[in-house]
Write an enzyme that holds these catalytic residues in place. Sequence first.
Site, short mmCIF file in Angstrom:
data_model
loop_
_atom_site.label_atom_id
_atom_site.label_comp_id
_atom_site.label_asym_id
_atom_site.label_seq_id
_atom_site.Cartn_x
_atom_site.Cartn_y
_atom_site.Cartn_z
CD GLU A 102 -2.33 0.67 3.07
OE1 GLU A 102 -2.92 1.56 3.64
OE2 GLU A 102 -2.13 -0.45 3.59
CG ASP A 119 -0.33 0.43 6.56
OD1 ASP A 119 -0.50 1.65 6.44
OD2 ASP A 119 0.72 -0.16 6.19
CG ASP A 133 -4.49 1.06 9.07
OD1 ASP A 133 -3.75 2.05 9.09
OD2 ASP A 133 -4.79 0.47 8.00
CG ASP A 154 -7.66 3.82 5.47
OD1 ASP A 154 -7.07 4.90 5.58
OD2 ASP A 154 -8.87 3.72 5.28
#
Length: 662
Positions: free
Chosen positions: A447, A520, A522, A524
């Site tokens: 990402e 990641d 998280d 997102d």
Amino acid sequence: MNDLFGGRRPARGAANASDAAAYSAKDIEVLEGLEPVRRRPGMYIGGTDENALHHLAAEILDNAMDEAVAGFADRIEVTLEPGNWLTIRDNGRGIPTDPHPKFPKLSALEVILTTLHSGGKFSGKAYSTSGGLHGVGSSVVNALSERLEVEVARDRTLFTQAFERGRPVTKLKNAGAVHNRRGTAIRFRPDPEIFGRQQFSAARLYRLCRSKAYLFRGVEIRWACDPALAGEAVPPQAVLHFPGGLSDFLASAVEGRSAVVPAPFAGEAEFAEAQGRCEWAITWLEQGEGFLNTYANTIPTPQGGTHEAGLRAALVKALRAYGELKKERRAAAVTAEDLLSGAAGMLSVFIREPHFQGQTKEKLTSPEAARLVEAALRDRFDHWLAGDPTTADNLLAWAIERAEERLRRREQKDTPRKSATRKLRLPGKLADCARESAEGTEIFLVEGDSAGGSAKQARDRETQAVLPLRGKILNVASASADKLRQNQELKDLIEALGCGAGERFDIARLRYGRVVIMTDADVDGAHIAALLMTFFYKELPELVRQGRVFLAQPPLYRLQAGGRSLYARDDADRERLLKKAFKPNQKVEVSRFKGLGEMPPATLKETTMDPRRRTLLKVVLPPEERARTSELVEALMGRKPELRFRFIQENAARLDEAAVDV
Ligand code: 0RA
């Protein structure tokens, strides 16, 4: 044969006002029933998917908007109720209820709702502002509705009639006197036989209402929605009225992005000889992609058309002329694309009897629109530029820079192509691995560029390749095939994989043994991972079936104590480690990684990429769900954000269960 449907009429309809026996053969030629619509919905609304479903709502709303744009209505109410019932009410003239001039046995209302007529044909002026499909739209909606109820307040009388699957099930009833009220209300429920279990999305309908209110400031749209259907993004009630029109719309669409110009180029103009009018608002963005939303009579034209061509011509000609005036030779190289690809803008035209093209009528083809818009805008843009030379100079410089960049890119592209032998074309961002064969190799999809940088340092160059993807990739489940083909990130991905996609997919050409999605730890990151999984599932399902797609599991926390470091995937993992892996009173330093890009490459290697130490999750289709997965992906990765979050969570949990540690 007499039946409007060309078949048997249900018993309930036998006694209704539209006793077709009265038609002459000639009339039957003109009147076409609705059976074709139910037989081939795709021909009329472009399919039976969620888009098509919402097309029904747009169709009825467009008719109400037509009344408003023509100056006969100024209020529209849109109400979504449980059971997928949608009501659209306007205070216009009301659909005519008197006998139809050509078919006096039928009311005009019934003809409008039960036949495929071309709007203007039998009613001339009355339909003068409606467009293409939209003149005939209400009968198409009727045909595809399980039930549709009409209420018309006209001539101080309230009329009602109900239909089921396009056939009248009541006569046109006189329901008594009304005062101080006129207009049309249409309440309908799309037919599950056609649309399955798909439901209207409150968010999507609300967005539609909002954009209509922005597009025509002469209307107030009252939105109401059962709170249970509203979700978080949609108010249960709202009055939508935007006196600032398109400029307000643009301002809300580009909020937070910085522009090259201090204020948008915006305005409105009447066309010569009362041929209509147009409104526009355009700004130029410093960064990122722009958009140009165009409309004809408030109907979106995502494929542009003649009005858009007129705008592009006007703007680029005016800018070049300004450049010439300033003796800036390079201005001649600027194209409309250079000037407009980084612009954010809206153009709305109102013309008589617009013509649209394409199955879902997404492009305006009325030839006069090009000329009218170009003439109206050329003049205004000339003045706008001349009136503020600083801004004009900045914009000119911005456009020239884009033109030169385009020319540079073309040169670069041409050079390797000329010398290219049979080499594969690989995306520039790919850090490929050294090994020639696919065996034992893997490609990490990461990402963003900063994570890409860390991953490149952490990898094993012999067997591990890294491809950074920019931000949120396109959502394949809701994108058109065209958009998909044009999406650079996905193009790069397919090129790097080497195996093609869709029909051209050939697993023998896959350049790597495994594909590892590394985002990641998280929300997102989970979203991007879900988008990528959707992409693989839809476009390269064989990769998933063969178990070649994996999710990396980067840690979210580092726990340090007494010279020892442990890593935790999530909060639960952190708590577990804090309890189990350290002494009860030991002071543990807990740090949270903001993203992979922030992780030292050595840590990324040790925790996430090194085959000897990491844990990967294999993306699999659980057997009992295989049949249902396509439906799930469609429904949840489609256009319902409220369901999406749950989908990601549930799927993540299920992935854990189905995961194979490798
Ligand atoms: C045909 C003719 C006239 C109005 C309409 C249709 C009409 C259709 C819809 C659909 C939703 N709301 C609507 N309002 C009006 C013109 C009637 C006249 O000349 O008075």
